[in-house]
Enzyme design. Structure first.
Site, PDB file in Angstrom:
ATOM      1  N   THR A 179      -0.059 -31.616   8.154  1.00 57.35           N
ATOM      2  CA  THR A 179      -0.933 -32.319   7.234  1.00 57.35           C
ATOM      3  C   THR A 179      -0.165 -32.572   5.939  1.00 57.35           C
ATOM      4  O   THR A 179       1.059 -32.556   5.917  1.00 57.35           O
ATOM      5  CB  THR A 179      -2.189 -31.465   6.992  1.00 57.35           C
ATOM      6  N   SER A 220      -8.443 -25.415   9.057  1.00 59.68           N
ATOM      7  CA  SER A 220      -7.929 -24.375   8.167  1.00 59.68           C
ATOM      8  C   SER A 220      -7.535 -24.931   6.806  1.00 59.68           C
ATOM      9  O   SER A 220      -7.096 -24.166   5.933  1.00 59.68           O
ATOM     10  CB  SER A 220      -6.704 -23.694   8.793  1.00 59.68           C
ATOM     11  N   GLY A 261      -1.673 -26.199   9.275  1.00 61.99           N
ATOM     12  CA  GLY A 261      -2.596 -25.809  10.332  1.00 61.99           C
ATOM     13  C   GLY A 261      -3.102 -24.396  10.160  1.00 61.99           C
ATOM     14  O   GLY A 261      -3.535 -23.998   9.083  1.00 61.99           O
TER      15      GLY A 261
END
Length: 560
Positions: free
Chosen positions: A370, A442, A462
């Site tokens: 991400t 998360s 993650g």
């Protein structure tokens, strides 16, 4: 230590006295930005120079990252935004722009003959949930920004038209997903060069993405979720085997939620992500347990032992959580003092607790590529945001003519709640696929605030996100220099598998041997991970700092 505690009490008393006298400014007087890419930092600086606030800057950063980090986030994905609104008593808000499952989604959509078909939830349009980031950018501009959306999107539009240079992170992520990118002609055209990973310095131009951003600049959220672009998205998805509809896009809304708030020692408060994030709860639990343990005075192996054991217990509870619009989350029970006291007291001082000795809970995993940024303006408004398309380059499926690579967040659901998901891990009914539902995450954009301090934390990664943020928060609690917070060597435990993961070089040979003697099974993951972006405002000293993770290519800046 008693002396250190006494000094802290004196310092806190001085800060409180300054607050009472009005001597402390409501804001830091200058801005600070920490983002994972210099073009995103430059976009934020431009917006702040034009009179925008931190919320306008957050729109500009998010849009710029959608251009330069197609492997980590984008208009085809979603994310979480944690907001601080400046004032004598600051207010906090949490914008949940997590993707939602299409209306045609069902619990068994990735099963065939009772078995999970992993590729369906990873690559291609069936893996894509309805994006949330475009809605979030429109919401931020409308509810908190000072500038119109078109102004905040302008730097990203220029960047998409003019192009950006491929760096080592881009090459690494493209290499990881090379075969998937090659399998989709449009993704290969957009993100590869000659059907291979582009060389360093290759200019990537995205005129179709510029047009998509321009449509949003002119028409707001309806420029994405309705009209010609929406039709093109749905047609492209369905022609390739997906299940999106125009109603799915038109119905998407982000959700304003109450941030998770948890009191800590020394008048500090944790402000973090509520469900559908599991990260904020894990952080609160971990910090609460550490407060009962002498971790600050412990030698390195003993400290690591305490940290791993609190993480083991906090991560165990994740399988109980899900989208709060669909399931009842036991947040109060998980954060109850007596419950956390019991967990801390169950930690043996010199011995690892086998995860099998704790009550069972579903295991899990999610994509770990991400992106994250933090920004604060001179008035004290701040944003900590974690954005995602899940795996690098998401589903590796791009809708022709739009410049958009779609997420594969459907893989963050438990594909088989009664058996295992695509990672071979036990599922969870709370996180089962359902129409309109948001998958558990998360992602943990986080603030720590006290009368004298404000800090912002967050990272991609993650399932490792909460452990990374915890290690950085420990740097704040110890008073270490801000630049050390994102640089700290990393290790991680998530209950199952019962393995202590770590970066290369985190532990010495002697430390590894001591940990193994305590009962830990260690695993060197073979690479560095995460890309943390942090901010710190010393209210008493009147200084503000930012730091970017040295593992990445990010840039921090102060001023304006």
């Amino acid at each position: 230590m008693p002396f250190v505690a006494a000094i802290r009490r004196v310092a806190l008393g001085a800060v409180l006295a300054l607050l009472a006298s009005g001597a402390l400014a409501a804001g830091p007087g200058r801005s600070a930005i920490a983002s994972p890419h210099h073009e995103a930092t430059a976009a934020a600086q431009h917006i702040l120079q034009q009179g925008g606030n931190a919320f306008d800057a957050a729109v500009a950063i998010s849009a710029a990252l959608a251009v330069v980090e197609p492997y980590g986030s984008g208009l085809g994905g979603g994310g979480f935004f944690l907001l601080r609104e400046a004032g004598d008593t600051p207010r906090y808000a949490f914008l949940d722009a997590r993707e939602r499952a299409p209306a045609a989604a069902r619990a068994d959509m990735y099963l065939k003959d009772g078995k999970v078909q992993p590729g369906l939830s990873i690559n291609g349009p069936l893996a894509a949930a309805i994006p949330g980031l475009p809605q979030a950018l429109a919401d931020l501009a409308a509810t908190h920004g000072k500038l119109p959306l078109k102004d905040s999107l302008a730097p990203a539009i220029r960047l998409a038209n003019q192009g950006f240079a491929v760096d080592r992170i881009y090459r690494d992520r493209a290499t990881m997903r090379l075969n998937a990118l090659r399998d989709d002609a449009e993704s290969a055209r957009l993100f590869l060069a000659g059907n291979d990973v582009p060389a360093l310095g290759t200019l990537i131009r995205q005129p179709e993405l510029a047009t998509t951003l321009q449509r949003m600049a002119e028409h707001g959220r309806d420029g994405f979720y309705r009209g010609p672009l929406a039709k093109r998205l749905v047609d492209g998805v369905r022609q390739a085997g997906g299940i999106w509809t125009l109603d799915d896009l038109a119905a998407y809304r982000s959700a304003w939620r109450e941030p998770l708030r948890y009191p800590l020692a020394e008048q500090r408060e944790l402000i973090s992500s509520p469900p559908p994030s599991a990260g904020g709860i894990a952080l609160a639990q971990s910090l609460a347990m550490l407060q009962r343990l002498p971790w600050q005075s412990a030698e390195p192996v003993q400290r690591s032992h305490y940290v791993v054991e609190v993480l083991r217990r906090a991560y165990r509870d994740r399988g109980l959580l899900g989208d709060p619009d669909y399931v009842s989350n036991p947040v109060n029970r998980l954060l109850a003092r007596h419950y956390l006291t019991g967990l801390a007291d169950s930690i043996e001082v010199h011995q690892a607790t086998p995860s099998s000795a704790l009550p069972p809970s579903p295991a899990w995993r999610e994509g770990d590529h991400t992106t994250h940024f933090s920004v604060i303006d001179a008035q004290g408004n701040a944003v900590s945001a974690t954005l995602s398309v899940n795996l690098p380059f998401g589903a590796a499926f791009s809708v022709p003519g739009t410049g958009l690579v779609l997420n594969n967040e459907m893989d963050d659901f438990a594909a088989d709640p009664g058996g295992s998901n695509s990672y071979g891990l036990a599922g969870s009914q709370a996180n089962a696929v359902a129409a309109g539902k948001r998958p558990l995450s998360s992602m943990s954009p986080t603030f720590i605030e006290s009368p004298g301090q404000f800090a912002s934390f967050g990272t991609p990664g993650g399932s490792r996100i909460p452990s990374m943020v915890l290690l950085s928060v420990m740097g704040l609690l110890e008073g270490r220099p801000v630049a050390e917070w994102p640089a700290t060597p990393r290790y991680h435990h998530q209950y199952l598998p019962d393995v202590l993961e770590h970066e290369p070089g985190t532990f010495s040979a002697r430390q590894k041997a001591e940990l193994e003697e305590r009962g830990y099974r260690l695993k060197d993951v073979g690479r560095q991970y995460g890309n943390q972006q942090v901010l710190y405002w010393d209210k008493a000293g009147g200084t503000v700092e930012a730091a970017s993770d040295p593992r990445g290519v990010g840039q921090s800046a102060t001023g304006y």
